[in-house]
Enzyme design. Structure first.
Site, PDB file in Angstrom:
ATOM      1  N   HIS A  32      -3.357   7.064   3.740  1.00  0.00           N
ATOM      2  CA  HIS A  32      -3.866   5.734   2.688  1.00  0.00           C
ATOM      3  C   HIS A  32      -5.303   5.367   3.269  1.00  0.00           C
ATOM      4  CE1 HIS A  32      -3.935   1.846   1.374  1.00  0.00           C
ATOM      5  NE2 HIS A  32      -3.846   1.251   2.472  1.00  0.00           N
ATOM      6  N   ASN A  68     -10.250   0.054   0.224  1.00  0.00           N
ATOM      7  CA  ASN A  68      -8.691   0.150   0.219  1.00  0.00           C
ATOM      8  C   ASN A  68      -8.234  -0.421  -0.943  1.00  0.00           C
ATOM      9  OD1 ASN A  68      -5.885  -0.556   0.820  1.00  0.00           O
ATOM     10  ND2 ASN A  68      -6.151  -1.297   2.616  1.00  0.00           N
ATOM     11  N   CYS A  97       0.830  -1.366  -0.056  1.00  0.00           N
ATOM     12  CA  CYS A  97       0.051  -0.104   0.015  1.00  0.00           C
ATOM     13  C   CYS A  97       0.810   1.284  -0.153  1.00  0.00           C
ATOM     14  CB  CYS A  97      -0.926  -0.030   1.154  1.00  0.00           C
ATOM     15  SG  CYS A  97      -1.987  -1.514   1.172  1.00  0.00           S
TER      16      CYS A  97
HETATM   17  N1  COA Z   1     -19.027  -8.360   9.245  1.00  0.00           N
HETATM   18  C1  COA Z   1     -19.367  -8.748  10.613  1.00  0.00           C
HETATM   19  N2  COA Z   1     -18.786  -9.123  11.472  1.00  0.00           N
HETATM   20  C2  COA Z   1     -17.327  -9.160  11.357  1.00  0.00           C
HETATM   21  C3  COA Z   1     -16.880  -8.973  10.051  1.00  0.00           C
HETATM   22  C4  COA Z   1     -17.606  -8.382   9.120  1.00  0.00           C
HETATM   23  N3  COA Z   1     -17.312  -8.068   7.874  1.00  0.00           N
HETATM   24  N4  COA Z   1     -15.539  -8.827  10.210  1.00  0.00           N
HETATM   25  C5  COA Z   1     -15.136  -9.261  11.370  1.00  0.00           C
HETATM   26  N5  COA Z   1     -16.252  -9.394  12.099  1.00  0.00           N
HETATM   27  C6  COA Z   1     -16.545  -9.927  13.552  1.00  0.00           C
HETATM   28  C7  COA Z   1     -15.369 -10.724  14.025  1.00  0.00           C
HETATM   29  O1  COA Z   1     -15.326 -11.986  13.746  1.00  0.00           O
HETATM   30  C8  COA Z   1     -15.385 -10.278  15.520  1.00  0.00           C
HETATM   31  O2  COA Z   1     -16.383 -11.408  15.976  1.00  0.00           O
HETATM   32  P1  COA Z   1     -16.242 -11.931  17.416  1.00  0.00           P
HETATM   33  O3  COA Z   1     -16.219 -10.863  18.419  1.00  0.00           O
HETATM   34  O4  COA Z   1     -17.667 -12.743  17.742  1.00  0.00           O
HETATM   35  O5  COA Z   1     -14.987 -12.728  17.445  1.00  0.00           O
HETATM   36  C9  COA Z   1     -16.031  -8.979  15.781  1.00  0.00           C
HETATM   37  O6  COA Z   1     -16.562  -8.783  14.343  1.00  0.00           O
HETATM   38  C10 COA Z   1     -14.869  -8.010  15.967  1.00  0.00           C
HETATM   39  O7  COA Z   1     -13.762  -8.175  15.175  1.00  0.00           O
HETATM   40  P2  COA Z   1     -12.570  -7.176  15.101  1.00  0.00           P
HETATM   41  O8  COA Z   1     -11.309  -7.879  14.421  1.00  0.00           O
HETATM   42  O9  COA Z   1     -12.102  -7.362  16.738  1.00  0.00           O
HETATM   43  O10 COA Z   1     -13.126  -5.876  14.660  1.00  0.00           O
HETATM   44  P3  COA Z   1     -12.343  -4.694  14.476  1.00  0.00           P
HETATM   45  O11 COA Z   1     -13.002  -3.606  15.071  1.00  0.00           O
HETATM   46  O12 COA Z   1     -10.672  -4.720  14.879  1.00  0.00           O
HETATM   47  O13 COA Z   1     -12.359  -4.389  12.916  1.00  0.00           O
HETATM   48  C11 COA Z   1     -11.023  -4.401  10.939  1.00  0.00           C
HETATM   49  C12 COA Z   1     -11.774  -5.258  12.099  1.00  0.00           C
HETATM   50  C13 COA Z   1     -10.311  -5.593  10.120  1.00  0.00           C
HETATM   51  C14 COA Z   1     -12.030  -3.616  10.221  1.00  0.00           C
HETATM   52  C15 COA Z   1      -9.841  -3.707  11.576  1.00  0.00           C
HETATM   53  O14 COA Z   1      -9.227  -4.419  12.647  1.00  0.00           O
HETATM   54  C16 COA Z   1      -9.068  -3.069  10.601  1.00  0.00           C
HETATM   55  O15 COA Z   1      -9.368  -2.091   9.822  1.00  0.00           O
HETATM   56  N6  COA Z   1      -7.674  -3.376  10.687  1.00  0.00           N
HETATM   57  C17 COA Z   1      -6.835  -2.739   9.813  1.00  0.00           C
HETATM   58  C18 COA Z   1      -6.970  -3.198   8.475  1.00  0.00           C
HETATM   59  C19 COA Z   1      -6.131  -2.540   7.434  1.00  0.00           C
HETATM   60  O16 COA Z   1      -5.916  -1.456   7.521  1.00  0.00           O
HETATM   61  N7  COA Z   1      -5.559  -3.252   6.593  1.00  0.00           N
HETATM   62  C20 COA Z   1      -4.829  -2.836   5.285  1.00  0.00           C
HETATM   63  C21 COA Z   1      -3.618  -2.259   5.750  1.00  0.00           C
HETATM   64  S1  COA Z   1      -2.650  -1.751   4.085  1.00  0.00           S
END
Ligand code: COA
Length: 315
Positions: A242, A272, A108
């Site tokens: 980003h 993204n 990225c």
């Molecule tokens: N829809 C519904 N529920 C979802 C889901 C979706 N699309 N994706 C994950 N969940 C659930 C998980 O299974 C988890 O359930 P549980 O509590 O029963 O285990 C719950 O939501 C919380 O998941 P969590 O991973 O704690 O959520 P979060 O608030 O951290 O958000 C991301 C997840 C991926 C959105 C976040 O961590 C993120 O944006 N990370 C950075 C990603 C990024 O920038 N990547 C690219 C870098 S270049």
């Protein structure tokens, strides 16, 4: 160098959050509140090259120069249909350029890597006009059954033309080899001598680790550049981050104690798009007349590696 033209290109297929909730157990509400994404563009009948070429042509038109005037082409890309030759080499012929060209995989952060390389070649006296194109299709790297990943990404291409100037004020790149946090492995052609097991894995992401890394890295990179150039966050006209998650962007705005209006976003429409994210945003702002002569822009990106990078540039 100085950016004299920008361009972008999007696939025609729009995939909304509601469409994703037909594929996996998710909802528009979850995706919007956790990421800020409402829809994304996803490659269907297009080739990666089509998008790269359109973005490049738009940037050249905006710059008012022809492809034959280019001295160098840098294409940031993680995957495309061709393993070899480089996408930049195929693009070079398609736009009618004759200069040397190279691909880089900066995940990225590819656009910032491209700007940094262009500036270094310019300072070495080797080039005067450089085209940087970022073209990405994460939709072909991830599993459409994995709800924690497939809702986040979109495909697209962005480009910028750089010419002589003193507008890139400072850049910073970092890398730390933490590849278990965000990676994809694909199967190579079979070999009668290969003794290793299959390694075909869609994109794996430890979301919370990446989130923490992204926030820390972006703050550290931007702070270092401001210090190096004797500027403060108040001197920055716009922060172009980003477009990975609206919450990361809002965190950074909060930490720098800056108005959210100084952090333009388009993640709502595109998700993204990896390295294409920053040049697409730059192009939108440019075409909407939101960038003014003398504006100080702070660009920041982070991604698989883990890598990060930032750039301070005057418009
Ligand atoms: N829809 C519904 N529920 C979802 C889901 C979706 N699309 N994706 C994950 N969940 C659930 C998980 O299974 C988890 O359930 P549980 O509590 O029963 O285990 C719950 O939501 C919380 O998941 P969590 O991973 O704690 O959520 P979060 O608030 O951290 O958000 C991301 C997840 C991926 C959105 C976040 O961590 C993120 O944006 N990370 C950075 C990603 C990024 O920038 N990547 C690219 C870098 S270049």
């Amino acid at each position: 160098m100085k950016i004299i033209g920008t361009g972008c290109s999007h696939p025609s297929k729009v995939v909304t959050n509601d469409m994703l909730s037909d594929l996996v157990d998710t909802s528009n509400e979850w995706i919007m509140t956790r990421t800020g994404i409402s829809e994304r563009r996803v490659i269907s009948s297009e080739m990666m090259l089509d998008l790269a070429v359109e973005a490049a042509r738009n940037a050249l038109d905006d710059a008012g120069i022809s492809a034959s005037e280019l001295d160098f082409i840098i294409v940031a890309n993680v995957v495309n249909e061709y393993v070899t030759p480089a996408l930049s080499c195929i693009l070079q012929g398609a736009i009618g350029a004759t200069c040397p060209c190279v691909d880089l995989n900066g995940a990225c952060v590819g656009f910032i890597y491209g700007l940094d390389m262009a500036e270094a070649y310019y300072k070495a006296g080797k080039v005067k006009k450089v085209l940087v194109v970022c073209a990405e299709q994460p939709s072909r790297m991830l599993s459409w059954q994995d709800r924690s990943v497939c809702v986040l990404f979109g495909d697209g291409a962005g480009a910028a033309v750089l010419a002589e100037g003193d507008n890139i004020k400072a850049t910073r790149l970092t890398a730390s080899s933490n590849y278990d946090k965000l990676y994809q492995m694909h199967e190579l052609q079979p070999s009668p001598f290969n003794t290793k097991p299959s390694t075909d894995l869609p994109l794996v992401m430890r979301g919370q680790d990446v989130f923490k890394f992204a926030s820390k890295a972006s703050y550290a990179d931007l702070s270092a550049l401001l210090k190096e150039t004797g500027k403060t966050a108040d001197d920055v006209s716009l922060f172009l981050l980003h477009q990975a998650n609206i919450r990361i962007i809002e965190n950074i705005a909060h930490i720098f104690n800056q108005d959210k209006a100084k952090f333009p976003t388009n993640i709502q429409k595109y998700g993204n798009t990896s390295s294409a994210s920053l040049p697409i945003l730059l192009d939108e702002l440019n075409r909407e007349g939101k960038l003014h002569h003398g504006d100080l822009l702070a660009l920041s990106a982070f991604g698989a590696g883990l890598v990060s990078g930032a750039c301070l540039l005057e418009w």
